[in-house]
Write a protein that holds these residues in place. Structure first.
Motif, PDB file in Angstrom:
ATOM      1  N   GLY A 274     -14.288  58.697 -45.759  1.00  0.00           N
ATOM      2  CA  GLY A 274     -15.251  58.396 -44.254  1.00  0.00           C
ATOM      3  C   GLY A 274     -14.909  56.269 -45.187  1.00  0.00           C
ATOM      4  O   GLY A 274     -14.810  56.198 -45.964  1.00  0.00           O
ATOM      5  N   LEU A 275     -15.317  55.238 -43.357  1.00  0.00           N
ATOM      6  CA  LEU A 275     -15.500  54.419 -43.845  1.00  0.00           C
ATOM      7  C   LEU A 275     -16.739  54.185 -43.350  1.00  0.00           C
ATOM      8  O   LEU A 275     -17.607  54.293 -41.820  1.00  0.00           O
ATOM      9  N   ASN A 276     -17.571  52.686 -44.333  1.00  0.00           N
ATOM     10  CA  ASN A 276     -18.881  52.897 -43.677  1.00  0.00           C
ATOM     11  C   ASN A 276     -18.817  51.359 -43.044  1.00  0.00           C
ATOM     12  O   ASN A 276     -18.482  50.197 -43.610  1.00  0.00           O
ATOM     13  N   CYS A 277     -19.828  51.109 -41.814  1.00  0.00           N
ATOM     14  CA  CYS A 277     -20.330  49.736 -41.475  1.00  0.00           C
ATOM     15  C   CYS A 277     -21.239  48.974 -43.012  1.00  0.00           C
ATOM     16  O   CYS A 277     -22.619  49.336 -42.472  1.00  0.00           O
ATOM     17  N   GLY A 278     -21.280  48.288 -43.531  1.00  0.00           N
ATOM     18  CA  GLY A 278     -21.413  47.820 -44.304  1.00  0.00           C
ATOM     19  C   GLY A 278     -21.685  46.297 -43.543  1.00  0.00           C
ATOM     20  O   GLY A 278     -21.533  45.372 -43.946  1.00  0.00           O
ATOM     21  N   ARG A 279     -23.252  46.442 -42.931  1.00  0.00           N
ATOM     22  CA  ARG A 279     -22.944  44.919 -41.995  1.00  0.00           C
ATOM     23  C   ARG A 279     -23.297  43.812 -41.986  1.00  0.00           C
ATOM     24  O   ARG A 279     -23.358  42.481 -41.936  1.00  0.00           O
ATOM     25  N   TRP A 280     -24.109  43.646 -43.264  1.00  0.00           N
ATOM     26  CA  TRP A 280     -24.850  42.340 -44.308  1.00  0.00           C
ATOM     27  C   TRP A 280     -23.758  42.188 -44.494  1.00  0.00           C
ATOM     28  O   TRP A 280     -23.712  40.964 -45.054  1.00  0.00           O
ATOM     29  N   ASP A 281     -23.431  42.775 -45.603  1.00  0.00           N
ATOM     30  CA  ASP A 281     -21.598  42.299 -46.709  1.00  0.00           C
ATOM     31  C   ASP A 281     -20.982  41.478 -45.409  1.00  0.00           C
ATOM     32  O   ASP A 281     -20.264  40.674 -45.676  1.00  0.00           O
ATOM     33  N   TYR A 282     -20.511  42.480 -44.640  1.00  0.00           N
ATOM     34  CA  TYR A 282     -20.230  42.185 -43.555  1.00  0.00           C
ATOM     35  C   TYR A 282     -19.810  40.139 -42.703  1.00  0.00           C
ATOM     36  O   TYR A 282     -19.473  39.837 -42.122  1.00  0.00           O
ATOM     37  N   ILE A 283     -21.339  40.398 -42.737  1.00  0.00           N
ATOM     38  CA  ILE A 283     -21.730  39.518 -42.499  1.00  0.00           C
ATOM     39  C   ILE A 283     -21.772  37.742 -42.863  1.00  0.00           C
ATOM     40  O   ILE A 283     -21.083  37.080 -42.923  1.00  0.00           O
ATOM     41  N   PHE A 284     -22.629  38.065 -44.435  1.00  0.00           N
ATOM     42  CA  PHE A 284     -22.064  37.431 -45.594  1.00  0.00           C
ATOM     43  C   PHE A 284     -20.749  36.494 -45.461  1.00  0.00           C
ATOM     44  O   PHE A 284     -19.828  35.247 -45.922  1.00  0.00           O
ATOM     45  N   SER A 285     -19.523  38.169 -45.990  1.00  0.00           N
ATOM     46  CA  SER A 285     -17.743  37.303 -45.915  1.00  0.00           C
ATOM     47  C   SER A 285     -17.640  36.896 -44.564  1.00  0.00           C
ATOM     48  O   SER A 285     -16.636  36.209 -44.916  1.00  0.00           O
ATOM     49  N   TYR A 286     -18.285  37.229 -43.889  1.00  0.00           N
ATOM     50  CA  TYR A 286     -17.651  36.130 -42.560  1.00  0.00           C
ATOM     51  C   TYR A 286     -17.756  35.018 -42.710  1.00  0.00           C
ATOM     52  O   TYR A 286     -17.100  34.015 -42.474  1.00  0.00           O
ATOM     53  N   LEU A 287     -19.092  35.012 -43.890  1.00  0.00           N
ATOM     54  CA  LEU A 287     -19.540  33.589 -43.640  1.00  0.00           C
ATOM     55  C   LEU A 287     -18.819  32.625 -44.427  1.00  0.00           C
ATOM     56  O   LEU A 287     -18.681  31.693 -44.795  1.00  0.00           O
ATOM     57  N   LYS A 288     -18.137  33.317 -45.728  1.00  0.00           N
ATOM     58  CA  LYS A 288     -17.932  33.256 -47.146  1.00  0.00           C
ATOM     59  C   LYS A 288     -16.557  32.389 -46.325  1.00  0.00           C
ATOM     60  O   LYS A 288     -16.096  32.208 -47.001  1.00  0.00           O
ATOM     61  N   THR A 289     -16.204  33.692 -45.819  1.00  0.00           N
ATOM     62  CA  THR A 289     -14.147  33.319 -45.433  1.00  0.00           C
ATOM     63  C   THR A 289     -13.931  32.470 -44.420  1.00  0.00           C
ATOM     64  O   THR A 289     -13.070  31.490 -44.195  1.00  0.00           O
ATOM     65  N   PHE A 290     -15.214  32.142 -43.744  1.00  0.00           N
ATOM     66  CA  PHE A 290     -14.902  30.982 -42.712  1.00  0.00           C
ATOM     67  C   PHE A 290     -16.092  29.138 -43.108  1.00  0.00           C
ATOM     68  O   PHE A 290     -16.800  28.650 -42.368  1.00  0.00           O
ATOM     69  N   ARG A 291     -15.881  28.875 -44.392  1.00  0.00           N
ATOM     70  CA  ARG A 291     -16.912  28.638 -44.568  1.00  0.00           C
ATOM     71  C   ARG A 291     -16.740  27.142 -44.733  1.00  0.00           C
ATOM     72  O   ARG A 291     -17.640  25.623 -44.499  1.00  0.00           O
ATOM     73  N   ARG A 292     -15.305  26.744 -44.531  1.00  0.00           N
ATOM     74  CA  ARG A 292     -14.449  25.230 -43.689  1.00  0.00           C
ATOM     75  C   ARG A 292     -13.983  25.534 -43.017  1.00  0.00           C
ATOM     76  O   ARG A 292     -13.454  23.957 -43.103  1.00  0.00           O
ATOM     77  N   HIS A 293     -14.148  26.231 -41.866  1.00  0.00           N
ATOM     78  CA  HIS A 293     -14.412  25.993 -40.617  1.00  0.00           C
ATOM     79  C   HIS A 293     -15.617  25.522 -40.281  1.00  0.00           C
ATOM     80  O   HIS A 293     -15.989  26.067 -39.528  1.00  0.00           O
ATOM     81  N   ARG A 294     -15.422  24.708 -39.258  1.00  0.00           N
ATOM     82  CA  ARG A 294     -16.578  23.961 -38.375  1.00  0.00           C
ATOM     83  C   ARG A 294     -16.746  24.395 -36.928  1.00  0.00           C
ATOM     84  O   ARG A 294     -17.672  24.383 -36.490  1.00  0.00           O
ATOM     85  N   ASP A 295     -15.972  25.077 -36.845  1.00  0.00           N
ATOM     86  CA  ASP A 295     -15.807  25.859 -35.737  1.00  0.00           C
ATOM     87  C   ASP A 295     -16.176  27.462 -35.464  1.00  0.00           C
ATOM     88  O   ASP A 295     -16.714  28.183 -34.043  1.00  0.00           O
ATOM     89  N   ARG A 296     -16.939  28.134 -36.852  1.00  0.00           N
ATOM     90  CA  ARG A 296     -16.983  29.389 -36.410  1.00  0.00           C
ATOM     91  C   ARG A 296     -18.319  29.303 -37.738  1.00  0.00           C
ATOM     92  O   ARG A 296     -18.726  30.224 -38.273  1.00  0.00           O
ATOM     93  N   VAL A 297     -19.003  28.846 -37.119  1.00  0.00           N
ATOM     94  CA  VAL A 297     -20.726  28.464 -38.087  1.00  0.00           C
ATOM     95  C   VAL A 297     -21.839  29.740 -37.126  1.00  0.00           C
ATOM     96  O   VAL A 297     -21.605  29.101 -35.883  1.00  0.00           O
ATOM     97  N   LEU A 298     -22.022  30.542 -38.287  1.00  0.00           N
ATOM     98  CA  LEU A 298     -23.354  31.015 -36.893  1.00  0.00           C
ATOM     99  C   LEU A 298     -24.497  30.285 -37.134  1.00  0.00           C
ATOM    100  O   LEU A 298     -25.211  29.594 -37.801  1.00  0.00           O
ATOM    101  N   PRO A 299     -25.755  30.726 -36.172  1.00  0.00           N
ATOM    102  CA  PRO A 299     -27.251  30.545 -36.233  1.00  0.00           C
ATOM    103  C   PRO A 299     -27.323  31.478 -37.048  1.00  0.00           C
ATOM    104  O   PRO A 299     -26.709  32.337 -37.789  1.00  0.00           O
TER     105      PRO A 299
END
Length: 534
Positions: A274-299
């Motif tokens: 199976g696959l697992n929704c590792g939600r916390w690391d996933y949010i961190f990865s979103y932040l890291k992936t888009f660290r230089r994207h000014r239009d993808r900053v999360l609250p």
């Protein structure tokens, strides 16, 4: 001269402090096995890590993640993964936690379907913690594990009637094990954790139809999954195990991996369950992936829940993908812990857990995670109601139509002063505990681990380096705000000597200050912190 230098390198060198019973775990045969793993796969691991860096450089330059064109045939063709073994068919409630003896006993006695023994995000990888954990798991497999409270007040023993299935999570591909050098090079932490556990326990577990079973963390692409397939086949061959008996579940906890779920399943199709929704690391990865994207900053992180569109899309796509391929779609972590002394607040927290598990069960997930034994009953009640059978594979979610833009759409929200200060406090308190040897820390009635601390740390860096954000009260989000929050912490945590890692608070403040002011976001908090561990 070069030849003389090469001959001076010890083929296998242990650099950690010598601990009682170490020779029993790390005897000659075990070290030879680890050395064989290193020599067979280290160059491929380094190639995969280099590919990660190159991909991130493209994201930093403005490229967006997307589904691969070269693997379209895998996504569009009909195939399924191998059937799950009996012990992994019903996984409605899994408990996760570190690998200290008390936790191992409590988890295996908890009544959960499975226990994920975590060498990664909830274990601080001191040499002592790693060896104590490996020894505890080895004794648990043989049924001989017990633990006495330091004051002698309670004796913990394994329940011989427990049916909870053991699953082990090694550390990710990006981490080294600095205490083991092979031919002068650090051994992969992944290969150390998985290899040493398999060497001592695989044959016993296989004889009982219990695996061995593993959770594989932080994969980013199908090639990394294919590398694991090669490693696991190598382990089976070397240890005389039947081909395919090692079963795995992969955490989809990086944004790039969300675009390659079919491909990851395909690369491991003979052994993946199976696959697992590792939600916390996933949010961190979103932040890291888009660290230089000014239009993808999360609250602030408290506003980034699973009902946010980009997380809802990821979760539902995972369910659809897994069920199309005959695999389990595991839900994410409930990080809440019971709130002692405040019944109203405790009921409110438990209601949030129930609502989250209801969302997962209704979406079609085949099971879920909890961090505390007290949450098992709630999670089980929810899944018993919605999932009378062992899984929900029949829920195909044909209604789900997820495209690239849905997976990367940022959340709408704000940054409050409380949210900003909480990120600073969580980072410092978690780091202090981690540096002191504790990888799983209760803070404000949430069980914080490396993944949740990474969200707070990455958010601080991105908010501050963007330079034009404001709190909801109009206060600029700048380094003056950050510095004031750091300076206020020692007095705010006046009783810090009683907190986990209280003696390392100042070290944690200094490290967070350095990482946050740096011009580049460090890939992982645990990389620089690891060099400060014993």
């Amino acid at each position: 001269m070069a030849g003389d230098a090469a001959r001076l390198i010890t083929p296998v060198e242990l650099t950690g402090p010598r601990l009682p019973g170490q020779e029993d775990l790390l005897g000659t045969l075990a070290l030879d096995f680890l050395a064989d793993l290193h020599r067979a796969f280290e160059s491929a691991r380094q190639a995969r890590l280099a590919a990660r860096r190159h991909r991130q450089a493209r994201f930093d330059a403005g490229e967006l993640p997307d589904f691969r064109t070269d693997t379209r045939a895998i996504r569009e063709s009909d195939w399924t993964v191998a059937p799950a073994p009996a012990a992994l068919r019903d996984r409605r409630v899994e408990i996760t936690g570190p690998v200290d003896p008390k936790m191992v006993i409590n988890a295996l006695n908890s009544g959960a379907s499975c226990y994920m023994a975590d060498f990664e995000d909830s274990t601080s990888p001191t040499w002592e913690n790693l060896l104590v954990g490996q020894r505890a798991l080895r004794k648990a497999v043989t049924g001989t594990l017990d633990w006495m409270a330091p004051d002698g007040s309670k004796h913990y023993v394994l329940d011989p009637t427990s049916t909870t299935t053991l699953i082990v999570r090694p550390r990710g591909w990006h981490l080294d094990e600095k205490h083991v050098l092979i031919d002068g090079q650090r051994l992969s932490a992944s290969l150390f954790d998985l290899g040493l556990f398999a060497f001592h326990n695989a044959n016993v577990l296989q004889a009982r139809d219990r695996g061995p079973y593993f959770y594989l963390p932080k994969l980013e692409c199908m090639e990394e999954a294919a590398l694991w397939e090669e490693v696991l086949s190598f382990v089976e061959q070397r240890l005389g195990l039947p081909a395919g008996c090692i079963k795995v579940t992969v955490l989809i906890e990086t944004l790039p991996a969300a675009f390659e779920m079919h491909e990851i399943l395909h690369a491991l199709r003979g052994r993946i369950v199976g696959l697992n929704c590792g939600r916390w690391d996933y949010i961190f990865s979103y932040l890291k992936t888009f660290r230089r994207h000014r239009d993808r900053v999360l609250p602030e992180r408290g506003q980034v829940g699973m009902t946010q569109p980009f997380l809802k899309a990821y979760s539902e796509l995972l369910v659809q993908t897994c069920h199309r391929r005959g695999a389990h779609a595991m839900g994410g972590m409930a990080a809440q812990i019971p709130i002692a002394g405040d019944p109203a607040a405790n009921e409110e927290a438990l209601a949030r857990v129930r609502a989250d598990k209801e969302r997962e069960a209704r979406a079609g997930h085949d099971g879920t995670w909890v961090a505390h034994p007290a949450l098992i009953r709630i999670a089980r009640e929810v899944f018993d109601q919605h999932m009378p059978g062992p899984d929900q594979h029949a829920v195909r979610r044909e209604d789900v139509q997820v495209d690239r833009d849905q997976l990367i759409r940022p959340s709408i929200g704000t940054i409050t002063r409380k949210g900003f200060d909480n990120n600073v406090e969580v980072c410092v308190r978690y780091l202090a505990a981690w540096l002191d040897g504790q990888g799983c820390v209760p803070i404000h009635w949430l069980m914080e681990d490396a993944a949740t601390a990474e969200i707070a740390r990455a958010q601080l860096w991105q908010w501050l380096h963007r330079g034009d954000l404001h709190l909801d009260d109009g206060t600029p989000v700048d380094f003056s705000l950050f510095d004031r929050a750091l300076l206020a912490l020692p007095s705010k945590l006046a009783d810090r000597m009683r907190l986990p890692g209280g003696s390392r608070i100042n070290d944690a403040i200094a490290l967070l200050d350095k990482l946050t002011h740096a011009g580049e976001l460090a890939d992982f908090l645990t990389l620089p912190a690891y060099e400060r561990l014993a």
